[in-house]
Design an enzyme around this catalytic site. Structure first.
Site, mmCIF file in Angstrom:
data_model
loop_
_atom_site.group_PDB
_atom_site.id
_atom_site.type_symbol
_atom_site.label_atom_id
_atom_site.label_comp_id
_atom_site.label_asym_id
_atom_site.label_seq_id
_atom_site.Cartn_x
_atom_site.Cartn_y
_atom_site.Cartn_z
ATOM 1 N N ASN A 4 -10.049 6.825 10.663
ATOM 2 C CA ASN A 4 -9.683 8.225 10.519
ATOM 3 C C ASN A 4 -10.411 8.794 9.290
ATOM 4 O O ASN A 4 -10.972 9.872 9.321
ATOM 5 C CB ASN A 4 -8.167 8.330 10.395
ATOM 6 C CG ASN A 4 -7.726 9.748 10.548
ATOM 7 O OD1 ASN A 4 -8.342 10.531 11.293
ATOM 8 N ND2 ASN A 4 -6.697 10.121 9.832
ATOM 9 N N ARG A 13 -2.514 -2.080 -3.522
ATOM 10 C CA ARG A 13 -3.719 -1.275 -3.318
ATOM 11 C C ARG A 13 -3.627 -0.072 -4.253
ATOM 12 O O ARG A 13 -2.619 0.645 -4.257
ATOM 13 C CB ARG A 13 -3.783 -0.787 -1.877
ATOM 14 C CG ARG A 13 -4.939 0.141 -1.667
ATOM 15 C CD ARG A 13 -4.900 0.746 -0.296
ATOM 16 N NE ARG A 13 -6.034 1.623 -0.119
ATOM 17 C CZ ARG A 13 -5.994 2.771 0.520
ATOM 18 N NH1 ARG A 13 -4.877 3.197 1.056
ATOM 19 N NH2 ARG A 13 -7.074 3.507 0.636
ATOM 20 N N LEU A 57 -15.646 3.073 10.123
ATOM 21 C CA LEU A 57 -15.355 4.300 10.872
ATOM 22 C C LEU A 57 -13.904 4.287 11.334
ATOM 23 O O LEU A 57 -13.564 3.645 12.330
ATOM 24 C CB LEU A 57 -16.296 4.414 12.090
ATOM 25 C CG LEU A 57 -17.794 4.187 11.825
ATOM 26 C CD1 LEU A 57 -18.600 4.314 13.116
ATOM 27 C CD2 LEU A 57 -18.323 5.152 10.773
ATOM 28 N N ARG A 70 -11.649 15.437 8.114
ATOM 29 C CA ARG A 70 -12.434 15.870 6.941
ATOM 30 C C ARG A 70 -13.850 16.235 7.353
ATOM 31 O O ARG A 70 -14.438 15.581 8.219
ATOM 32 C CB ARG A 70 -12.500 14.746 5.899
ATOM 33 C CG ARG A 70 -11.172 14.405 5.284
ATOM 34 C CD ARG A 70 -11.368 13.414 4.136
ATOM 35 N NE ARG A 70 -10.119 12.755 3.823
ATOM 36 C CZ ARG A 70 -9.972 11.434 3.775
ATOM 37 N NH1 ARG A 70 -10.985 10.629 3.989
ATOM 38 N NH2 ARG A 70 -8.799 10.917 3.484
ATOM 39 N N ASN A 106 0.875 -1.172 0.000
ATOM 40 C CA ASN A 106 0.000 0.000 0.000
ATOM 41 C C ASN A 106 0.913 1.224 0.000
ATOM 42 O O ASN A 106 1.479 1.587 1.028
ATOM 43 C CB ASN A 106 -0.881 -0.028 1.249
ATOM 44 C CG ASN A 106 -1.816 1.156 1.324
ATOM 45 O OD1 ASN A 106 -1.755 2.060 0.490
ATOM 46 N ND2 ASN A 106 -2.677 1.173 2.328
ATOM 47 N N ASN A 161 -13.326 -0.261 17.916
ATOM 48 C CA ASN A 161 -12.776 -0.023 19.262
ATOM 49 C C ASN A 161 -13.525 0.988 20.122
ATOM 50 O O ASN A 161 -13.092 1.250 21.242
ATOM 51 C CB ASN A 161 -11.328 0.474 19.141
ATOM 52 C CG ASN A 161 -10.439 -0.569 18.521
ATOM 53 O OD1 ASN A 161 -10.261 -1.650 19.080
ATOM 54 N ND2 ASN A 161 -9.903 -0.274 17.360
HETATM 55 P P1 AMP Z 1 -8.118 3.582 11.049
HETATM 56 O O1 AMP Z 1 -8.140 4.745 10.111
HETATM 57 O O2 AMP Z 1 -9.106 2.524 10.720
HETATM 58 O O3 AMP Z 1 -6.730 3.048 11.280
HETATM 59 O O4 AMP Z 1 -8.601 4.169 12.455
HETATM 60 C C1 AMP Z 1 -7.790 5.040 13.197
HETATM 61 C C2 AMP Z 1 -8.619 5.707 14.261
HETATM 62 O O5 AMP Z 1 -9.251 4.715 15.082
HETATM 63 C C3 AMP Z 1 -7.795 6.519 15.254
HETATM 64 O O6 AMP Z 1 -7.551 7.802 14.763
HETATM 65 C C4 AMP Z 1 -8.703 6.542 16.451
HETATM 66 O O7 AMP Z 1 -9.602 7.615 16.308
HETATM 67 C C5 AMP Z 1 -9.493 5.266 16.376
HETATM 68 N N1 AMP Z 1 -9.105 4.295 17.404
HETATM 69 C C6 AMP Z 1 -8.094 3.408 17.359
HETATM 70 N N2 AMP Z 1 -8.037 2.694 18.498
HETATM 71 C C7 AMP Z 1 -9.047 3.138 19.285
HETATM 72 C C8 AMP Z 1 -9.526 2.822 20.604
HETATM 73 N N3 AMP Z 1 -8.961 1.864 21.334
HETATM 74 N N4 AMP Z 1 -10.598 3.506 21.075
HETATM 75 C C9 AMP Z 1 -11.192 4.470 20.334
HETATM 76 N N5 AMP Z 1 -10.786 4.811 19.097
HETATM 77 C C10 AMP Z 1 -9.738 4.168 18.578
#
Ligand code: AMP
Length: 399
Positions: free
Chosen positions: A211, A91, A209, A241, A7, A336
């Site tokens: 970033n 990717r 859901l 965003r 990626n 999470n």
């Molecule tokens: P991703 O883009 O799927 O990697 O998600 C990243 C985002 O997931 C981070 O910026 C956090 O906002 C959220 N995140 C990751 N771990 C946790 C957690 N244990 N509790 C709440 N939010 C989390």
């Protein structure tokens, strides 16, 4: 088969080596600051120590050479030689209308991907550089492109068209494409499999859901709508965003703040979302959750507004599919953040959603979080885009 999944971003490159027979990750890592001073490779073999090495990476070819060196290192490597890596899955962010499926990469494919560059000027050129570098170093190894947009190509016209003069679609292909397709496809299939139901019989809403965040409606195994648009800026409120806004805000803000179009786009892409709503507290839901519990006003505002937008999209997609059987939460926040899931589900009483609070408090598991008598099933399905790319790669290169 051993499949290398790449990626590639403009200055970073994530990789995983996956054994497609066991579907286990053998090693993974990340090259950062490619072409910038202070380049660094992080490498972690499965079950081994993570190692970080600062080393010059003037370009992506050097980054990929270092990745291959790490994977074949006699001490910490996981393969004896490069010949053991039987294929590479890349990717690719934007396949436009040209790619409704993954493809084996050849010169013709590369040209067609390049033609999609102006739809994703930040991402596609970087993806192409990664492919090019990989082909130079592994000229005999088959490579596959897996597109973020491909899964959404089944959307009907009424879902993908914008209400603007049709000529803009005809001439410039301005339409909704959607992103995170590999994740939406993986998670919706996994939900059906976990429930022991036929994918083709279900109406599924996937809430990816992270970033970046998007929702999709998957009816009888085909995507019929998704919240991101021509670019990933549309739809949900995200980390930084804005998601959906009144387009007239752009001109209004430009006049009020004396900003150029470029500056406004930076605001909408990088300074908005929950970061902007929380008055710069954080774009990370871990910080927002902590802030929420300590009564921080910005954190409460950001979490509530974010969740409301997710719930609104679920309502819209329930209408689009004339019902919904399963709602899935996935990605960093979806997997999470029980608090966000419970806020969203509070709006879904009309769908007969009843959350099981104990199940909802588990983090990052493949699990049903609604009660057995909930009229709509709610699940948490951890996404695995790398595995989905590896599967696609095997599907296309296996004789
Ligand atoms: P991703 O883009 O799927 O990697 O998600 C990243 C985002 O997931 C981070 O910026 C956090 O906002 C959220 N995140 C990751 N771990 C946790 C957690 N244990 N509790 C709440 N939010 C989390």
């Amino acid at each position: 088969m051993k499949i290398l999944v790449i990626n590639c971003g403009s200055s970073s490159l994530k990789f995983q080596l996956i054994d497609s027979d066991t579907e286990k990750c053998l090693a993974k890592g990340l090259c950062e600051r490619i072409g910038i001073e202070g380049s660094m490779i992080t490498y972690a073999p499965e079950g081994g120590e993570k190692e970080k090495t600062q080393t010059p990476m003037p370009d992506h070819t050097e980054a990929i050479r270092l990745v291959l060196e790490a994977l074949t290192n006699p001490k910490t490597g996981v393969v004896g030689s490069l010949e053991e890596i039987q294929a590479v899955g890349h990717r690719v962010v934007h396949g436009g209308e040209k790619f409704a499926e993954s493809v084996v990469i050849d010169d013709k494919v590369l040209k067609a991907v390049e033609e999609c560059n102006d739809l994703a000027p930040l991402h596609n050129p970087a993806n192409l550089i990664g492919i090019d570098a990989c082909r130079k170093l592994m000229p005999e190894t088959p490579m596959v492109a897996v597109f973020d947009t491909a899964f959404h190509q089944t959307m009907p016209e009424e879902a993908y068209l914008y209400g603007i003069p049709y000529d803009y679609y005809r001439n410039y292909k301005i339409r909704r494409y959607g992103f995170h397709g590999t994740s939406h496809s993986y998670v919706s299939k996994k939900a059906a499999e976990t429930l022991g139901k036929r994918y083709e019989d279900l109406k599924i809403i996937v809430c990816h859901l992270g970033n970046g965040a998007s929702v999709s409606a998957v009816k009888n195994g085909r995507c019929v709508d998704t919240s991101m648009g021509l670019t990933p800026l549309e739809g949900l409120i995200m980390g930084t965003r804005s998601g959906d806004i009144d387009p007239a805000i752009v001109e209004f803000l430009a006049k009020k703040e004396h900003k150029s179009l470029e500056e406004i786009m930076t605001v909408l892409n990088r300074q908005s979302g929950v970061l902007g709503l929380s008055e710069n507290l954080s774009s990370d839901f871990r910080d927002l959750e902590a802030g929420y519990h300590s009564g921080n006003e910005g954190a409460v505002r950001a979490m509530k507004t974010f969740s409301y937008r997710v719930a609104k999209y679920i309502g819209a997609y329930t209408a689009a599919m004339n019902g919904v059987d399963v709602i899935c939460f996935t990605a960093g926040v979806g997997e999470n953040a029980p608090l966000v899931r419970s806020f969203v589900c509070e709006y879904l009483g009309y769908l007969g959603v009843a959350l099981d609070p104990e199940a909802n408090n588990k983090r990052g598991e493949d699990i049903v979080i609604s009660t057995p008598d909930s009229a709509t099933t709610v699940m948490v399905i951890p996404t695995n885009e790398e595995l989905a790319i590896a599967r696609e790669t095997v599907r296309l290169v296996q004789p």
